[in-house]
Design a protein around this motif. Structure first.
Motif, PDB file in Angstrom:
ATOM      1  N   SER A   1       0.860  -1.186   0.000  1.00 36.79           N
ATOM      2  CA  SER A   1       0.000   0.000   0.000  1.00 36.79           C
ATOM      3  C   SER A   1       0.893   1.231   0.000  1.00 36.79           C
ATOM      4  N   GLY A   2       0.277   2.392  -0.279  1.00 36.37           N
ATOM      5  CA  GLY A   2       1.008   3.643  -0.200  1.00 36.37           C
ATOM      6  C   GLY A   2       1.411   4.262  -1.509  1.00 36.37           C
ATOM      7  N   GLY A   3       1.152   3.571  -2.611  1.00 35.15           N
ATOM      8  CA  GLY A   3       1.482   4.138  -3.911  1.00 35.15           C
ATOM      9  C   GLY A   3       0.566   5.301  -4.255  1.00 35.15           C
ATOM     10  N   GLY A   4       0.900   6.003  -5.333  1.00 38.26           N
ATOM     11  CA  GLY A   4       0.070   7.120  -5.750  1.00 38.26           C
ATOM     12  C   GLY A   4       0.786   8.007  -6.739  1.00 38.26           C
ATOM     13  N   LEU A   5       0.207   9.185  -6.962  1.00 37.79           N
ATOM     14  CA  LEU A   5       0.747  10.179  -7.884  1.00 37.79           C
ATOM     15  C   LEU A   5       1.405  11.294  -7.080  1.00 37.79           C
ATOM     16  N   VAL A   6       2.629  11.631  -7.431  1.00 36.39           N
ATOM     17  CA  VAL A   6       3.363  12.675  -6.726  1.00 36.39           C
ATOM     18  C   VAL A   6       4.193  13.466  -7.734  1.00 36.39           C
ATOM     19  N   GLN A   7       4.422  14.740  -7.430  1.00 37.52           N
ATOM     20  CA  GLN A   7       5.265  15.554  -8.297  1.00 37.52           C
ATOM     21  C   GLN A   7       6.733  15.240  -8.051  1.00 37.52           C
ATOM     22  N   ALA A   8       7.540  15.501  -9.063  1.00 41.67           N
ATOM     23  CA  ALA A   8       8.982  15.322  -8.927  1.00 41.67           C
ATOM     24  C   ALA A   8       9.493  16.117  -7.731  1.00 41.67           C
ATOM     25  N   GLY A   9      10.370  15.496  -6.957  1.00 35.09           N
ATOM     26  CA  GLY A   9      10.881  16.109  -5.749  1.00 35.09           C
ATOM     27  C   GLY A   9      10.094  15.758  -4.501  1.00 35.09           C
ATOM     28  N   GLY A  10       8.939  15.151  -4.688  1.00 33.98           N
ATOM     29  CA  GLY A  10       8.093  14.789  -3.560  1.00 33.98           C
ATOM     30  C   GLY A  10       8.493  13.469  -2.926  1.00 33.98           C
ATOM     31  N   SER A  11       7.671  13.038  -1.964  1.00 35.69           N
ATOM     32  CA  SER A  11       7.960  11.826  -1.204  1.00 35.69           C
ATOM     33  C   SER A  11       6.732  10.928  -1.120  1.00 35.69           C
ATOM     34  N   LEU A  12       6.984   9.644  -0.986  1.00 40.52           N
ATOM     35  CA  LEU A  12       5.956   8.644  -0.716  1.00 40.52           C
ATOM     36  C   LEU A  12       6.563   7.606   0.216  1.00 40.52           C
ATOM     37  N   ARG A  13       5.703   6.973   1.014  1.00 37.17           N
ATOM     38  CA  ARG A  13       6.141   5.828   1.811  1.00 37.17           C
ATOM     39  C   ARG A  13       5.278   4.636   1.476  1.00 37.17           C
ATOM     40  N   LEU A  14       5.928   3.602   0.976  1.00 33.36           N
ATOM     41  CA  LEU A  14       5.250   2.341   0.689  1.00 33.36           C
ATOM     42  C   LEU A  14       5.312   1.444   1.919  1.00 33.36           C
ATOM     43  N   SER A  15       4.242   0.697   2.116  1.00 33.05           N
ATOM     44  CA  SER A  15       4.192  -0.290   3.186  1.00 33.05           C
ATOM     45  C   SER A  15       3.872  -1.653   2.594  1.00 33.05           C
ATOM     46  N   CYS A  16       4.358  -2.677   3.242  1.00 30.74           N
ATOM     47  CA  CYS A  16       4.078  -4.046   2.831  1.00 30.74           C
ATOM     48  C   CYS A  16       3.747  -4.844   4.086  1.00 30.74           C
TER      49      CYS A  16
END
Length: 124
Positions: A7-22
């Motif tokens: 989980s945790g995927g998505g759309l983000v602008q360049a330079g941004g952050s995301l955290r994926l979890s499993c």
């Protein structure tokens, strides 16, 4: 048997952050090395990062070093991938993986178990 759900995927602008979890099911989670792979459209699946069963050792592909951090919480049966300074070339489906020993992930670039994947899209 280990089942993995990302989980945790998505759309983000360049330079941004995301955290994926499993999230993993199975009593033997803490004995598995865990990893993340990704596959972009038209490309082969590639290794991104791996972490040993204890969390004491981590491995990364060169292009994500210094930007991505893999971690795990064995009490929660969960592995994470913190992704910072994202680039459009990071766009891919990200897969969680579990294997023993860790060389299956880091050297053979394979896995004993796979999640279903979560889409990460980085816009420029």
């Amino acid at each position: 048997q280990v089942q993995l759900v990302e989980s945790g995927g998505g759309l983000v602008q360049a330079g941004g952050s995301l955290r994926l979890s499993c999230a993993a099911s199975g009593r033997s989670f803490s004995t598995y090395a865990m990893g993340w792979f990704r596959q972009a459209p038209g490309k082969e699946r590639e290794f991104v990062a791996a972490i040993s069963w204890s969390g004491g050792s981590t491995y990364y592909r060169d292009s994500v070093k210094g930007r991505f951090t893999i971690s795990r919480d064995n009490a929660k049966n969960t592995v994470y991938l913190q992704m910072n300074s994202l680039k459009p070339e990071d766009t891919a489906v990200y897969y969680c993986a579990a294997a023993r020993p860790i060389a299956v992930l880091t050297t053979l670039k394979k896995s004993d178990y796979w999640g279903q994947g979560t889409q990460v899209t980085v816009s420029s």
